[in-house]
Scaffold this motif. Structure first.
Motif, PDB file in Angstrom:
ATOM      1  N   THR A   8       0.427  -1.406  -0.221  1.00  0.00           N
ATOM      2  CA  THR A   8       0.118  -0.034   0.467  1.00  0.00           C
ATOM      3  C   THR A   8       1.074   1.196  -0.175  1.00  0.00           C
ATOM      4  O   THR A   8       1.683   0.967  -0.352  1.00  0.00           O
ATOM      5  N   GLY A   9       0.012   2.351  -0.636  1.00  0.00           N
ATOM      6  CA  GLY A   9       1.061   3.743  -0.222  1.00  0.00           C
ATOM      7  C   GLY A   9       0.328   5.162   0.397  1.00  0.00           C
ATOM      8  O   GLY A   9      -0.882   4.701   0.461  1.00  0.00           O
ATOM      9  N   ASP A  10       1.278   5.671  -0.149  1.00  0.00           N
ATOM     10  CA  ASP A  10      -0.221   7.016   0.063  1.00  0.00           C
ATOM     11  C   ASP A  10      -0.998   7.063  -0.356  1.00  0.00           C
ATOM     12  O   ASP A  10      -0.861   7.327  -1.990  1.00  0.00           O
ATOM     13  N   VAL A  12      -3.647   5.865  -1.008  1.00  0.00           N
ATOM     14  CA  VAL A  12      -4.405   4.203  -0.975  1.00  0.00           C
ATOM     15  C   VAL A  12      -5.912   4.709  -1.462  1.00  0.00           C
ATOM     16  O   VAL A  12      -6.718   5.577   0.053  1.00  0.00           O
ATOM     17  N   CYS A  35       4.666  -0.495   3.066  1.00  0.00           N
ATOM     18  CA  CYS A  35       5.225   0.526   1.749  1.00  0.00           C
ATOM     19  C   CYS A  35       6.433   0.926   1.949  1.00  0.00           C
ATOM     20  O   CYS A  35       6.860   0.978   2.673  1.00  0.00           O
ATOM     21  N   ILE A  44       0.382   5.925   6.378  1.00  0.00           N
ATOM     22  CA  ILE A  44      -0.033   6.529   4.997  1.00  0.00           C
ATOM     23  C   ILE A  44      -0.927   7.031   5.031  1.00  0.00           C
ATOM     24  O   ILE A  44      -1.970   7.290   5.974  1.00  0.00           O
ATOM     25  N   THR A  46      -4.782   8.387   3.415  1.00  0.00           N
ATOM     26  CA  THR A  46      -5.894   7.667   2.778  1.00  0.00           C
ATOM     27  C   THR A  46      -6.420   8.628   2.516  1.00  0.00           C
ATOM     28  O   THR A  46      -6.520  10.180   2.624  1.00  0.00           O
ATOM     29  N   SER A  89      -1.813   4.838  -4.844  1.00  0.00           N
ATOM     30  CA  SER A  89      -0.293   4.558  -4.724  1.00  0.00           C
ATOM     31  C   SER A  89      -0.082   3.469  -5.638  1.00  0.00           C
ATOM     32  O   SER A  89       0.839   4.278  -6.375  1.00  0.00           O
ATOM     33  N   LEU A  93       3.462   3.064  -6.423  1.00  0.00           N
ATOM     34  CA  LEU A  93       3.768   1.890  -6.846  1.00  0.00           C
ATOM     35  C   LEU A  93       4.483   1.975  -7.603  1.00  0.00           C
ATOM     36  O   LEU A  93       5.495   0.494  -7.343  1.00  0.00           O
TER      37      LEU A  93
END
Length: 185
Positions: A8-10, A12, A35, A44, A46, A89, A93
């Motif tokens: 996952t990541g910022d 998402v 992440c 992160i 969302t 994200s 990614l």
């Protein structure tokens, strides 16, 4: 019970991140949310994407989500399955060669993988969709076509399984996606 990796990541999609994470844990599975460039305990940001009658979804700031594992420590061999949420994200990614390598490893090991919405961007960048019937948010159809996958037009609350891969178009499909994903465990 399965040990599931979630990449996952910022920014998402909030629901696609939080709901499957909590649902899998509630079922008794262990889920590690990671992440790149962040460690366990980091958060992160969302976003909430909603369908409000416009030509596309709307986006609002969501919650902070705490990661519970370190990306740099992840080895595909330690996990039984991979889950990839959507949102924004995946678009950045997929530029990370370690993320792409990790996604490919799950396919090379034929382990269950679930991807929802824009999560498909990690799969197309990893070169693992050719010849597969799958779905994603409709705006991602051109990427699936270019990656030589077969895009399935299904309802927003449905999902599709092709071999070890479960895909869904958006968060309304959580129940169906999770049912199909867990059946592969």
């Amino acid at each position: 019970m399965a040990k599931v990796l979630m990449i996952t990541g910022d920014f998402v999609e909030d629901y696609e991140n939080m709901v499957p994470y909590q649902a899998l844990i509630a079922m008794g599975h262990e889920v590690h949310a990671v992440c790149p460039d962040k460690v366990a305990g980091d958060t992160i940001s969302t976003s909430v994407h909603d369908f409000e009658g416009d030509q596309t979804y709307t986006e609002k700031r969501g919650h902070n989500f705490a990661l519970n594992a370190n990306f740099n420590d992840v080895q595909e061999t330690e996990y039984d399955a991979l889950y990839i949420p959507g949102g924004r994200s995946p678009e950045y990614l997929r530029l990370n060669k370690d993320v792409v390598r990790l996604v490919r490893a799950f396919f090379e090991s034929n382990k269950p993988v679930a991807s929802i919405c824009h999560g498909i961007q990690l799969l197309t960048a990893s070169g693992v969709v050719e010849g597969r019937k799958l779905t994603a948010y409709p705006a991602c159809k051109p990427e699936i076509d270019l990656a030589r996958g077969e895009y399935a037009e299904i309802a927003l609350d449905d999902a599709i399984t092709d071999g070890n891969l479960v895909t869904a178009p958006a968060w309304p499909a959580h129940p169906e996606m999770l049912k199909q994903f867990v059946a592969l465990f």
